[in-house]
Design an enzyme around this catalytic site. Structure first.
Site, PDB file in Angstrom:
ATOM      1  N   ARG A   9       0.847  -1.189   0.000  1.00 50.04           N
ATOM      2  CA  ARG A   9       0.000   0.000   0.000  1.00 50.04           C
ATOM      3  C   ARG A   9       0.887   1.245   0.000  1.00 50.04           C
ATOM      4  NH1 ARG A   9      -3.186  -0.290   5.195  1.00 50.04           N
ATOM      5  NH2 ARG A   9      -4.238   1.538   4.343  1.00 50.04           N
ATOM      6  N   SER A  11       0.719   4.113   1.972  1.00 47.25           N
ATOM      7  CA  SER A  11       0.888   4.968   3.145  1.00 47.25           C
ATOM      8  C   SER A  11       2.347   4.986   3.584  1.00 47.25           C
ATOM      9  CB  SER A  11       0.011   4.478   4.299  1.00 47.25           C
ATOM     10  OG  SER A  11       0.517   3.267   4.825  1.00 47.25           O
ATOM     11  N   LYS A  80      -2.257  -8.000  10.777  1.00 39.51           N
ATOM     12  CA  LYS A  80      -3.625  -7.897  11.294  1.00 39.51           C
ATOM     13  C   LYS A  80      -4.633  -7.575  10.187  1.00 39.51           C
ATOM     14  CE  LYS A  80      -3.316  -3.033  12.731  1.00 39.51           C
ATOM     15  NZ  LYS A  80      -3.457  -2.093  13.854  1.00 39.51           N
ATOM     16  N   ASP A  81      -4.150  -7.103   9.026  1.00 42.57           N
ATOM     17  CA  ASP A  81      -5.034  -6.811   7.892  1.00 42.57           C
ATOM     18  C   ASP A  81      -5.266  -8.017   6.988  1.00 42.57           C
ATOM     19  OD1 ASP A  81      -5.279  -4.131   8.645  1.00 42.57           O
ATOM     20  OD2 ASP A  81      -3.584  -3.491   7.416  1.00 42.57           O
ATOM     21  N   ARG A 128     -13.021  -3.035  17.515  1.00 40.28           N
ATOM     22  CA  ARG A 128     -12.385  -3.713  18.652  1.00 40.28           C
ATOM     23  C   ARG A 128     -11.932  -2.714  19.706  1.00 40.28           C
ATOM     24  NH1 ARG A 128      -7.228  -3.979  19.919  1.00 40.28           N
ATOM     25  NH2 ARG A 128      -6.661  -3.102  17.899  1.00 40.28           N
ATOM     26  N   ARG A 129     -11.268  -1.663  19.265  1.00 44.23           N
ATOM     27  CA  ARG A 129     -10.805  -0.641  20.215  1.00 44.23           C
ATOM     28  C   ARG A 129     -11.980   0.111  20.818  1.00 44.23           C
ATOM     29  NH1 ARG A 129      -6.240   1.307  15.954  1.00 44.23           N
ATOM     30  NH2 ARG A 129      -4.594  -0.161  16.534  1.00 44.23           N
ATOM     31  N   ARG A 146     -10.264   7.822  10.088  1.00 43.60           N
ATOM     32  CA  ARG A 146      -9.665   7.177   8.934  1.00 43.60           C
ATOM     33  C   ARG A 146      -8.489   8.000   8.437  1.00 43.60           C
ATOM     34  NH1 ARG A 146     -12.179   3.986   5.559  1.00 43.60           N
ATOM     35  NH2 ARG A 146     -10.011   3.595   4.950  1.00 43.60           N
ATOM     36  N   VAL A 149      -1.476   7.484   9.110  1.00 41.28           N
ATOM     37  CA  VAL A 149      -1.088   7.921  10.453  1.00 41.28           C
ATOM     38  C   VAL A 149      -0.889   9.419  10.511  1.00 41.28           C
ATOM     39  CG1 VAL A 149       0.710   7.766  12.212  1.00 41.28           C
ATOM     40  CG2 VAL A 149      -0.096   5.686  11.075  1.00 41.28           C
ATOM     41  N   ARG A 152      -4.179  11.194  10.673  1.00 35.40           N
ATOM     42  CA  ARG A 152      -4.787  11.036  11.993  1.00 35.40           C
ATOM     43  C   ARG A 152      -4.140  11.954  13.024  1.00 35.40           C
ATOM     44  NH1 ARG A 152      -5.339   4.388  12.241  1.00 35.40           N
ATOM     45  NH2 ARG A 152      -5.856   4.129  10.048  1.00 35.40           N
ATOM     46  N   CYS A 241     -11.136  -8.814  10.168  1.00 29.85           N
ATOM     47  CA  CYS A 241     -10.382  -7.666  10.662  1.00 29.85           C
ATOM     48  C   CYS A 241     -11.282  -6.566  11.214  1.00 29.85           C
ATOM     49  CB  CYS A 241      -9.529  -7.094   9.527  1.00 29.85           C
ATOM     50  SG  CYS A 241      -8.490  -8.289   8.674  1.00 29.85           S
TER      51      CYS A 241
END
Length: 311
Positions: A9, A11, A80-81, A128-129, A146, A149, A152, A241
């Site tokens: 990706r 990012s 985790k993705d 989840r969080r 969204r 990083v 955000r 996920c």
């Protein structure tokens, strides 16, 4: 092998991760490679919560299609993705040594979750969080966060949120420090249980990849055992996920492994939390699944998915 292409990706964090593997291929095996940036479904819809976009593989599908078409040699993902079920002709060649597995509280005004005022706005991309935050502090307003990083962090600096939650692994990898954000406070993993595979990278390739055996040498055995147990547990639940499930396996040795899981509603009003301990031969993922399932985990997940539209 010539022309090794690493799919990733676009990012900053994803490129850091891909370059991390690129450097290992060069320093450990004297293999040259280059990156190819691929835009995934999860990158195309940045305004909607991930849980509303739907489907599995939001950050991997397009990359896997490139692998299947032999347009790239390997892919580097945040583990985790990566969905539990991947295409049959692809394989996870390696799971890298885990970085910090914990989630992390970041704020420019408040030092911890406990110090947030009533009704504070907390940004997170994860059900989840949100579920665990609301369970601890049901007065908080958890809001969709969204973007990459940097986006955000900018939203936090613009006072759109009182605090945001990120994976500590990403914070560490990008070198984010108190010079950037005043308060950076990790949650202990028993307070906010991480996502499956959090902190590890997954290296995916075709089963007939010429450098498969080389890629396997990047595998970390301890991390592989932990993450495989976590992924197996999620498979039993038929989760993914973007559902409110946390699971964490801690491997000390073959005879000392602990697994903890949490399943709940996004509003934190109903949770199931349990743990098991044992050896590598004890089928701990199944034992943990049986414990939470006996307490109604699948029904809770069904209710959770019905609530997604209002999250």
């Amino acid at each position: 092998m010539d022309n090794i292409i690493i799919g990733t990706r676009g990012s900053v964090l994803a490129i850091w991760q891909a370059n991390f593997i690129k450097d290992k291929l060069k320093t450990q095996f004297n293999l040259d490679s280059k990156l190819e940036i691929i835009k995934t479904t999860g990158d195309k819809f940045l305004d909607a919560p991930l849980s509303k976009i739907g489907g599995k593989g939001l950050f991997t599908k397009e990359i896997e299609e490139k692998l299947l078409n032999n347009e790239i040699t390997l892919a580097v993902h945040s583990l985790k993705d990566v969905p539990i079920n991947i295409p049959s002709s692809l394989t996870l060649a390696a799971i890298t040594k885990r970085e910090d597995i914990r989630d992390c509280f970041l704020s420019n005004k408040f030092s911890s979750l406990e110090s947030l005022p009533k009704g504070a706005k907390v940004g997170t991309t994860s059900l989840r969080r949100a579920m665990q935050l609301k369970y601890i502090r049901n007065d908080l307003e958890t809001l969709n966060l969204r973007g990459n990083v940097q986006t955000r962090l900018q939203k936090l600096s613009n006072n759109e949120f009182d605090a945001i939650i990120l994976a500590k692994a990403g914070v560490n990898r990008l070198g984010i420090s108190n010079k950037d954000i005043k308060f950076i406070t990790p949650f202990e993993s028993y307070i906010i249980i991480p996502a499956m595979g959090q902190g590890s990278l997954g290296i995916e390739c075709r089963e007939d990849c010429e450098i498969l055996d080389t890629l396997k040498k990047l595998n970390d055995n301890k991390s592989f055992i932990e993450c495989s147990l976590e992924r197996e547990f999620i498979k039993y639940l038929n989760g993914g996920c973007q559902v409110p499930i946390g699971v964490n396996a801690i491997y000390q040795n073959d005879n000392n492994i602990n697994m903890t899981a949490i399943i709940g509603l996004p509003n934190g009003k109903k949770i199931i939390k349990d743990n098991v301990s044992g050896s590598l031969n004890d089928n701990l993922a199944l034992k943990l699944f049986n414990k939470v399932n006996n307490n109604g985990a699948k029904q809770v997940l069904k209710e959770a998915l019905e609530m997604v539209e209002s999250f």
